[in-house]
Write a protein that holds these residues in place. Structure first.
Motif, PDB file in Angstrom:
ATOM      1  N   UNK A 158      31.125  11.702  11.661  1.00 52.76           N
ATOM      2  CA  UNK A 158      29.823  11.145  12.042  1.00 52.76           C
ATOM      3  C   UNK A 158      28.745  11.453  11.013  1.00 52.76           C
ATOM      4  N   UNK A 159      28.760  12.655  10.465  1.00 50.85           N
ATOM      5  CA  UNK A 159      27.761  12.981   9.444  1.00 50.85           C
ATOM      6  C   UNK A 159      27.979  12.159   8.175  1.00 50.85           C
ATOM      7  N   UNK A 160      29.229  11.955   7.805  1.00 49.44           N
ATOM      8  CA  UNK A 160      29.535  11.117   6.633  1.00 49.44           C
ATOM      9  C   UNK A 160      29.114   9.671   6.872  1.00 49.44           C
ATOM     10  N   UNK A 161      29.446   9.131   8.042  1.00 50.37           N
ATOM     11  CA  UNK A 161      29.073   7.753   8.377  1.00 50.37           C
ATOM     12  C   UNK A 161      27.555   7.611   8.447  1.00 50.37           C
ATOM     13  N   UNK A 162      26.888   8.615   8.984  1.00 49.73           N
ATOM     14  CA  UNK A 162      25.436   8.582   9.073  1.00 49.73           C
ATOM     15  C   UNK A 162      24.804   8.505   7.681  1.00 49.73           C
ATOM     16  N   UNK A 163      25.270   9.319   6.763  1.00 47.35           N
ATOM     17  CA  UNK A 163      24.742   9.284   5.399  1.00 47.35           C
ATOM     18  C   UNK A 163      25.003   7.930   4.753  1.00 47.35           C
ATOM     19  N   UNK A 164      26.200   7.414   4.908  1.00 45.63           N
ATOM     20  CA  UNK A 164      26.557   6.130   4.299  1.00 45.63           C
ATOM     21  C   UNK A 164      25.684   4.999   4.833  1.00 45.63           C
ATOM     22  N   UNK A 217      17.326  13.031   4.541  1.00 42.44           N
ATOM     23  CA  UNK A 217      18.555  13.136   5.326  1.00 42.44           C
ATOM     24  C   UNK A 217      19.070  14.572   5.342  1.00 42.44           C
ATOM     25  N   UNK A 218      19.010  15.238   4.208  1.00 41.39           N
ATOM     26  CA  UNK A 218      19.507  16.609   4.112  1.00 41.39           C
ATOM     27  C   UNK A 218      18.702  17.579   4.965  1.00 41.39           C
ATOM     28  N   UNK A 219      17.453  17.222   5.267  1.00 42.00           N
ATOM     29  CA  UNK A 219      16.619  18.093   6.110  1.00 42.00           C
ATOM     30  C   UNK A 219      16.913  17.913   7.599  1.00 42.00           C
ATOM     31  N   UNK A 220      17.590  16.842   7.971  1.00 39.26           N
ATOM     32  CA  UNK A 220      17.930  16.627   9.387  1.00 39.26           C
ATOM     33  C   UNK A 220      19.037  17.579   9.811  1.00 39.26           C
ATOM     34  N   UNK A 221      18.972  18.067  11.043  1.00 38.57           N
ATOM     35  CA  UNK A 221      20.115  18.814  11.559  1.00 38.57           C
ATOM     36  C   UNK A 221      21.188  17.805  11.973  1.00 38.57           C
ATOM     37  N   UNK A 254      20.510  21.428  26.514  1.00 36.59           N
ATOM     38  CA  UNK A 254      20.781  20.495  25.419  1.00 36.59           C
ATOM     39  C   UNK A 254      20.104  19.170  25.742  1.00 36.59           C
ATOM     40  N   UNK A 255      19.370  18.622  24.800  1.00 36.96           N
ATOM     41  CA  UNK A 255      18.498  17.483  25.043  1.00 36.96           C
ATOM     42  C   UNK A 255      19.219  16.173  25.350  1.00 36.96           C
ATOM     43  N   UNK A 256      20.328  15.922  24.664  1.00 37.02           N
ATOM     44  CA  UNK A 256      20.986  14.631  24.801  1.00 37.02           C
ATOM     45  C   UNK A 256      22.420  14.725  24.282  1.00 37.02           C
ATOM     46  N   UNK A 257      23.098  13.585  24.173  1.00 33.07           N
ATOM     47  CA  UNK A 257      24.489  13.576  23.721  1.00 33.07           C
ATOM     48  C   UNK A 257      24.694  14.156  22.336  1.00 33.07           C
ATOM     49  N   UNK A 258      23.935  13.695  21.326  1.00 38.18           N
ATOM     50  CA  UNK A 258      24.108  14.277  19.998  1.00 38.18           C
ATOM     51  C   UNK A 258      23.867  15.792  19.980  1.00 38.18           C
ATOM     52  N   UNK A 259      22.887  16.252  20.740  1.00 38.83           N
ATOM     53  CA  UNK A 259      22.589  17.689  20.781  1.00 38.83           C
ATOM     54  C   UNK A 259      23.731  18.458  21.454  1.00 38.83           C
ATOM     55  N   UNK A 260      24.203  17.953  22.588  1.00 37.84           N
ATOM     56  CA  UNK A 260      25.304  18.628  23.303  1.00 37.84           C
ATOM     57  C   UNK A 260      26.565  18.662  22.454  1.00 37.84           C
TER      58      UNK A 260
END
Length: 153
Positions: free
Chosen positions: A21-27, A41-45, A79-85
């Protein structure tokens, strides 16, 4: 593929799904769409990277209602939401000082975290190949009578 089989473990599947997911997100966010710069992007958790990725697909960030154990675990740990959980579960697996979080979690919550991550990956792949229509969601129990859903975009 490895995230789906996960070397036979739920935990490995979670770790590999997050890497995908992190790779796809960057792409998609940096290279394809240019909506953020590489330095931004690099500053995002990890959760924010995934949240922004699924936003492109029009997938709500809330934990899907089908994932009851993960929803309960997310509520217990704020946890706030799906990505956070999802990313919090992965982080607890990777960082030794947080292993108690994983051990305290119901095993079904770990399994559902893996299913959530894989669902995100599958939706991204369907979006990338330009699929429009109905698909079989791994989150829906076939015994409910619902076997297909329409992609959210």
């Amino acid at each position: 593929v490895e995230a789906s089989t996960g070397g036979g473990t739920v935990e490995t599947g979670i770790i590999l799904a997050q890497a995908a997911l992190e790779l796809l997100s960057a792409a998609i966010l940096v290279e394809e769409r240019g909506t953020v710069t590489q330095s931004q992007f690099q500053r995002f958790n990890a959760a924010e990277k995934i949240r922004r990725l699924i936003e492109v697909l029009n997938v709500p960030p809330a934990i899907p209602v089908e994932l009851k154990a993960l929803t309960a675990e997310a509520a217990r740990l704020s946890r706030a939401d799906g990505p956070h959980a999802f990313t919090a579960m992965r982080n607890a697996l990777i960082h030794a000082q947080r292993i108690d979080e994983v051990l305290a979690a119901e095993p079904l919550a770990r399994y559902e975290a893996k299913m959530l991550g894989l669902w995100y990956v599958e939706l991204v792949i369907l979006w990338l190949v330009g699929f429009h229509g109905r698909y079989r969601s791994r989150l829906v129990d076939a015994s409910s009578g619902i076997t297909e859903q329409t992609v959210p975009w």
